[in-house]
Design a protein around this motif. Structure first.
Motif, PDB file in Angstrom:
ATOM      1  N   UNK A  45       0.832  -1.209   0.000  1.00  0.00           N
ATOM      2  CA  UNK A  45       0.000   0.000   0.000  1.00  0.00           C
ATOM      3  C   UNK A  45       0.868   1.262   0.000  1.00  0.00           C
ATOM      4  N   UNK A  46       2.144   1.117   0.327  1.00  0.00           N
ATOM      5  CA  UNK A  46       3.067   2.239   0.285  1.00  0.00           C
ATOM      6  C   UNK A  46       3.250   2.793  -1.119  1.00  0.00           C
ATOM      7  N   UNK A  47       2.859   2.012  -2.126  1.00  0.00           N
ATOM      8  CA  UNK A  47       2.964   2.438  -3.517  1.00  0.00           C
ATOM      9  C   UNK A  47       1.669   3.055  -4.040  1.00  0.00           C
ATOM     10  N   UNK A  48       0.685   3.270  -3.164  1.00  0.00           N
ATOM     11  CA  UNK A  48      -0.609   3.806  -3.600  1.00  0.00           C
ATOM     12  C   UNK A  48      -0.513   5.206  -4.204  1.00  0.00           C
ATOM     13  N   UNK A  49       0.387   6.050  -3.670  1.00  0.00           N
ATOM     14  CA  UNK A  49       0.549   7.388  -4.236  1.00  0.00           C
ATOM     15  C   UNK A  49       1.001   7.290  -5.697  1.00  0.00           C
ATOM     16  N   UNK A  50       1.935   6.373  -5.968  1.00  0.00           N
ATOM     17  CA  UNK A  50       2.396   6.171  -7.338  1.00  0.00           C
ATOM     18  C   UNK A  50       1.270   5.606  -8.201  1.00  0.00           C
ATOM     19  N   UNK A  51       0.543   4.627  -7.675  1.00  0.00           N
ATOM     20  CA  UNK A  51      -0.550   3.997  -8.419  1.00  0.00           C
ATOM     21  C   UNK A  51      -1.606   5.014  -8.830  1.00  0.00           C
ATOM     22  N   UNK A  52      -1.806   6.053  -8.021  1.00  0.00           N
ATOM     23  CA  UNK A  52      -2.804   7.073  -8.340  1.00  0.00           C
ATOM     24  C   UNK A  52      -2.434   7.869  -9.589  1.00  0.00           C
ATOM     25  N   UNK A  53      -1.166   7.827  -9.983  1.00  0.00           N
ATOM     26  CA  UNK A  53      -0.718   8.540 -11.180  1.00  0.00           C
ATOM     27  C   UNK A  53      -0.924   7.718 -12.451  1.00  0.00           C
TER      28      UNK A  53
END
Length: 143
Positions: A45-53
């Motif tokens: 879930x730490x990669x969620x900010x990236x996934x939002x892009x």
């Protein structure tokens, strides 16, 4: 570095393209997340900010040896890399043409307990009509 080489480098603060700015935000997010990845309790879930892009349903990354992967596999690769490697990059050039952005970096990867590797990279970022990242092509120069 010669002065003529420096003159061809992009001044990061002078970047004006909509997609080029998104690519810079993407690279900043990667750096922040890789730093956080070493903290206790870090998970996918730490990669969620990236996934939002990204448009995670359409997203494809093509990298070394033409290995093609979607978001779920790429996130797993990022987890393995980010939790074990220190990373920083030298920014060189960025160009935006239509829905694509070309980014040139010198990337420094230092696996914990290993030897630092330095590669020159050129990554092509492709965006869809909604402004989401849908494709990465990664080209590397090794010593």
């Amino acid at each position: 570095m010669t002065s003529s080489a420096a003159a061809t480098w992009t001044d990061r603060d002078a970047v004006t393209g909509e997609y080029a700015k998104k690519v810079l935000a993407y690279t900043d997010c990667i750096k922040r997340t890789v730093e956080k990845a070493k903290e206790p309790g870090f998970d996918e879930s730490g990669w969620d900010e990236l996934a939002a892009m990204l448009d995670t349903k359409k997203f494809r990354r093509v990298g070394n040896d033409k290995v093609d992967m979607g978001w779920d596999v790429y996130r797993g690769l990022l987890m393995m890399w980010g939790t074990t490697t220190d990373f920083w990059a030298e920014f060189h050039r960025i160009s935006e043409v239509g829905d694509r952005v070309y980014l040139e970096l010198t990337e420094h990867n230092h696996p914990r307990g290993g030897t630092e590797s330095v590669v020159n990279s050129c990554t092509v970022y492709q965006f869809d009509d909604a402004g989401k990242l849908v494709h990465l092509d990664i080209y590397l120069q090794h010593d």
